[in-house]
Design an enzyme around this catalytic site. Structure first.
Site, PDB file in Angstrom:
ATOM      1  N   GLU A  52       0.816  -1.220   0.000  1.00 21.49           N
ATOM      2  CA  GLU A  52       0.000   0.000   0.000  1.00 21.49           C
ATOM      3  C   GLU A  52       0.848   1.269   0.000  1.00 21.49           C
ATOM      4  O   GLU A  52       0.444   2.284  -0.581  1.00 21.49           O
ATOM      5  CB  GLU A  52      -0.945   0.022   1.215  1.00 21.49           C
ATOM      6  CG  GLU A  52      -2.081  -0.983   1.140  1.00 21.49           C
ATOM      7  CD  GLU A  52      -1.724  -2.336   1.738  1.00 21.49           C
ATOM      8  OE1 GLU A  52      -2.608  -3.224   1.801  1.00 21.49           O
ATOM      9  OE2 GLU A  52      -0.542  -2.509   2.139  1.00 21.49           O
ATOM     10  N   PHE A 114     -12.162  -6.831  13.856  1.00 22.87           N
ATOM     11  CA  PHE A 114     -11.020  -7.327  13.094  1.00 22.87           C
ATOM     12  C   PHE A 114     -10.612  -6.320  12.020  1.00 22.87           C
ATOM     13  O   PHE A 114     -11.432  -5.846  11.255  1.00 22.87           O
ATOM     14  CB  PHE A 114     -11.362  -8.671  12.445  1.00 22.87           C
ATOM     15  CG  PHE A 114     -10.258  -9.234  11.591  1.00 22.87           C
ATOM     16  CD1 PHE A 114      -9.068  -9.661  12.162  1.00 22.87           C
ATOM     17  CD2 PHE A 114     -10.408  -9.324  10.211  1.00 22.87           C
ATOM     18  CE1 PHE A 114      -8.044 -10.167  11.378  1.00 22.87           C
ATOM     19  CE2 PHE A 114      -9.390  -9.835   9.417  1.00 22.87           C
ATOM     20  CZ  PHE A 114      -8.203 -10.252  10.007  1.00 22.87           C
ATOM     21  N   GLN A 115      -9.346  -6.000  11.992  1.00 20.37           N
ATOM     22  CA  GLN A 115      -8.754  -5.042  11.060  1.00 20.37           C
ATOM     23  C   GLN A 115      -9.425  -3.672  11.134  1.00 20.37           C
ATOM     24  O   GLN A 115      -9.559  -2.973  10.127  1.00 20.37           O
ATOM     25  CB  GLN A 115      -8.779  -5.582   9.619  1.00 20.37           C
ATOM     26  CG  GLN A 115      -7.805  -6.742   9.420  1.00 20.37           C
ATOM     27  CD  GLN A 115      -7.562  -7.075   7.967  1.00 20.37           C
ATOM     28  OE1 GLN A 115      -8.413  -6.865   7.110  1.00 20.37           O
ATOM     29  NE2 GLN A 115      -6.387  -7.634   7.685  1.00 20.37           N
ATOM     30  N   LYS A 164     -17.981  -0.704   5.262  1.00 21.28           N
ATOM     31  CA  LYS A 164     -18.317  -1.781   4.331  1.00 21.28           C
ATOM     32  C   LYS A 164     -19.814  -1.838   4.061  1.00 21.28           C
ATOM     33  O   LYS A 164     -20.235  -2.074   2.916  1.00 21.28           O
ATOM     34  CB  LYS A 164     -17.825  -3.116   4.895  1.00 21.28           C
ATOM     35  CG  LYS A 164     -17.997  -4.279   3.913  1.00 21.28           C
ATOM     36  CD  LYS A 164     -17.342  -5.555   4.428  1.00 21.28           C
ATOM     37  CE  LYS A 164     -17.435  -6.667   3.380  1.00 21.28           C
ATOM     38  NZ  LYS A 164     -16.756  -7.910   3.837  1.00 21.28           N
ATOM     39  N   MET A 474      23.809   9.108   3.621  1.00 15.00           N
ATOM     40  CA  MET A 474      23.720  10.382   4.323  1.00 15.00           C
ATOM     41  C   MET A 474      23.961  10.210   5.818  1.00 15.00           C
ATOM     42  O   MET A 474      24.601  11.043   6.466  1.00 15.00           O
ATOM     43  CB  MET A 474      22.369  11.040   4.076  1.00 15.00           C
ATOM     44  CG  MET A 474      22.277  12.467   4.597  1.00 15.00           C
ATOM     45  SD  MET A 474      23.468  13.588   3.814  1.00 15.00           S
ATOM     46  CE  MET A 474      22.558  14.053   2.341  1.00 15.00           C
TER      47      MET A 474
END
Length: 576
Positions: A52, A114-115, A164, A474
């Site tokens: 993602e 969940f999630q 959803k 760096m």
């Protein structure tokens, strides 16, 4: 005109109405209802990325290459939180982006389902605005508003989080987009009195500088800037986010200011009696120690975001407005060019005395600056260059010649390692007929190189120059300068081919090349340029001790700029 459909269908229809042609994303449980109608869309192409974060950076690259709003999509929980870094990146660099995320059903929001993650709360400080949608009837209007907010005023990211059940429920589709949003009225036209005050200061100044930032490019005002500079004869410095907005080859251009800016650009700001700051934030990487920055300069500060004006440096003349309109108004308000012959002669001497340079290594190994110098020469100014973050980013800004606005895309404010590969992919998809080179470090490259699979499968033939010094370069440079050369956890072992970037490229279906000698650089670049059907990765193995100079150490004054270790420029006196 109304029609019955699901919220998911309404989402896809709304995206089509606002002109979206490309979405970068990954499906998952809560966003899955949206992917079913997306499968049937003939107008919106979905690009299946491998992470993602890659979707978000690809949307950024697409937006910066095209000027349109970039779009990314993810599911709830970890899918959404993986977008946090690119959202923050877009927020810092004012990139127009809409991130669409699925959310758990509205009935279980707040129950640690969940999630589930409160992505609106998480991103509240790093979005221009965000929405939580639980009513399917609100989806079309919300999408229209999100795109308007993301692209107008000061551009930025907008999050649309949709539950959803809102995606699954049926609704009556209405498309009546409105740009009338109470409380959101960005000012684009500058106040005439402020323009007159600015013109007066400009006419009186003996040592003025046009301090140009990314806001000028975002406003599409490079032509107006060129006209203003040539009308007034005022020297120009361009920040990292404005590289190419004013041509590098123009005699009025003094270079990039800041921590790794040119002596002429840093000196111009420090010695100026007037800063004409256009679309800039007075970022600490430019100002150094703020209390000693441009100590005798008055400030004209023009920005479309009023929150930026006088935030870090108090403006004597604040101007709120779109930089295109501001610069155009200044051109009309200034009735005669200034006499800046002595001032320009001083800066030209700095430019001539302290040019950008680098050392060649006695063992014959590659200097990274030479690689980028030759890349610029062989590839030319018509390409898009997309850089990651670190030494290679600074070398790219210093040694590639930028002549056109938008030719350089990079992560500025957030400094996101891993930006280059997915952003270059998005840029190439937005401008498929343009050559796109990603300039990456071996550390950055290993953060997001899984998107090479996406490039190969989707037919996106970007070219990647990996500046491989075997270290987090760096960080190693700072360890050299400030930590007694105690190189704690910066050796990546990539110079020993762990991993072997050529084999890695081949594993992803790309062409892998390696270059280790100066005499092979031009030929290797030319070979990469001949391959236009698959991505090309060039492993440029460079010396690990190469450093970025000039340098202003963090927190110190710009007056203390060093041109090499232990070496400082000799400033001319103010009355010279």
């Amino acid at each position: 005109m109304t029609e019955q459909m699901t919220g998911a269908q309404a989402l896809v229809r709304a995206l089509e109405h606002v002109g979206v042609d490309t979405v970068f994303g990954i499906p998952g449980g809560q966003i899955l209802p949206a992917y079913d109608p997306l499968f049937d869309s003939t107008k919106v192409r979905h690009v299946l990325v491998r992470h993602e974060q890659g979707a978000g950076h690809a949307a950024e690259g697409y937006a910066q290459a095209t000027g349109k709003v970039g779009v990314c999509m993810a599911t709830s929980g970890p899918g959404a939180t993986n977008l946090v870094t690119p959202i923050a990146d877009a927020h810092m660099d004012s990139v127009p982006m809409v991130a669409i995320t699925g959310q758990v059903p509205s009935g279980v929001i707040g129950t640690d389902a969940f999630q589930e993650a409160d992505i609106c709360g998480i991103t509240l400080p790093i979005t221009k605005h965000n929405f939580l949608v639980t009513d399917p009837g609100d989806i079309p209007r919300t999408i229209a508003e999100a795109f308007h907010i993301a692209s107008s005023g000061r551009p930025g990211p907008v999050l649309v989080d949709i539950s959803k059940d809102a995606l699954q429920a049926r609704t009556e589709f209405h498309w009546e987009p409105t740009t009338h949003l109470p409380g959101y009225r960005p000012v684009t036209r500058p106040h005439a009195k402020q323009i007159q005050e600015a013109a007066k200061l400009i006419s009186e100044a003996e040592c003025p500088v046009l301090y140009v930032g990314g806001g000028v490019h975002k406003a599409g005002a490079s032509a107006e800037l060129l006209r203003l500079a040539e009308l007034t004869g005022i020297p120009v410095v361009t920040t990292l986010m404005a590289r190419g907005t004013f041509p590098d080859s123009h005699p009025l251009h003094m270079g990039m200011p800041g921590m790794h800016g040119s002596v002429s650009a840093v000196g111009a700001l420090q010695k100026a009696d007037l800063l004409i700051a256009l679309g800039v934030r007075f970022d600490d990487r430019v100002t150094g120690q703020l209390s000693s920055f441009a100590p005798r300069a008055k400030v004209i500060h023009a920005d479309i975001d009023p929150a930026e004006i006088s935030k870090n440096r108090v403006a004597d003349v604040p101007i709120v407005g779109d930089c295109s309109e501001v610069i155009g108004a200044l051109v009309h308000a200034i009735d005669r060019p200034g006499d800046h012959v002595k001032w320009r002669a001083l800066l030209d001497r700095l430019k001539e005395t302290y040019p950008l340079g680098y050392e060649d290594f006695a063992d014959g190994s590659l200097a990274p600056q030479y690689v980028l110098e030759r890349l610029s020469s062989v590839v030319g100014p018509d390409a898009l260059y997309v850089a990651g973050v670190g030494q290679h980013q600074m070398w790219a800004s210093q040694f590639i010649g930028f002549e056109k606005p938008g030719a350089f895309i990079t992560s500025g404010g957030l400094g996101t390692m891993g930006f280059a590969v997915p952003a270059a992919m998005g840029a190439k998809m937005g401008r498929p007929d343009t050559t796109v080179w990603a300039i990456d470090g071996d550390g950055c490259f290993q953060m997001t190189n899984q998107e090479l699979a996406t490039c190969t499968i989707e037919g996106v033939p970007i070219k990647i120059a990996v500046i491989n010094n075997g270290n987090l370069g760096m960080v190693r440079q700072w360890q050299t300068l400030f930590y007694d050369q105690r190189y704690s956890n910066t050796d990546l072992q990539t110079a020993q081919h762990v991993p072997d970037f050529v084999k890695l490229a081949e594993a992803y279906g790309c062409v892998g090349l390696r270059c280790t000698r100066p005499e092979d650089v031009d030929g290797t670049i030319a070979k990469a340029m001949e391959i236009n059907d698959v991505p090309v990765i060039v492993d440029f193995v460079v010396h690990e001790d190469a450093m970025v100079w000039p340098m202003v150490a963090a927190g110190t004054s710009n007056d203390d700029i060093k041109i090499a270790r232990g070496m400082a420029p000799r400033w001319e006196s103010d009355d010279s």
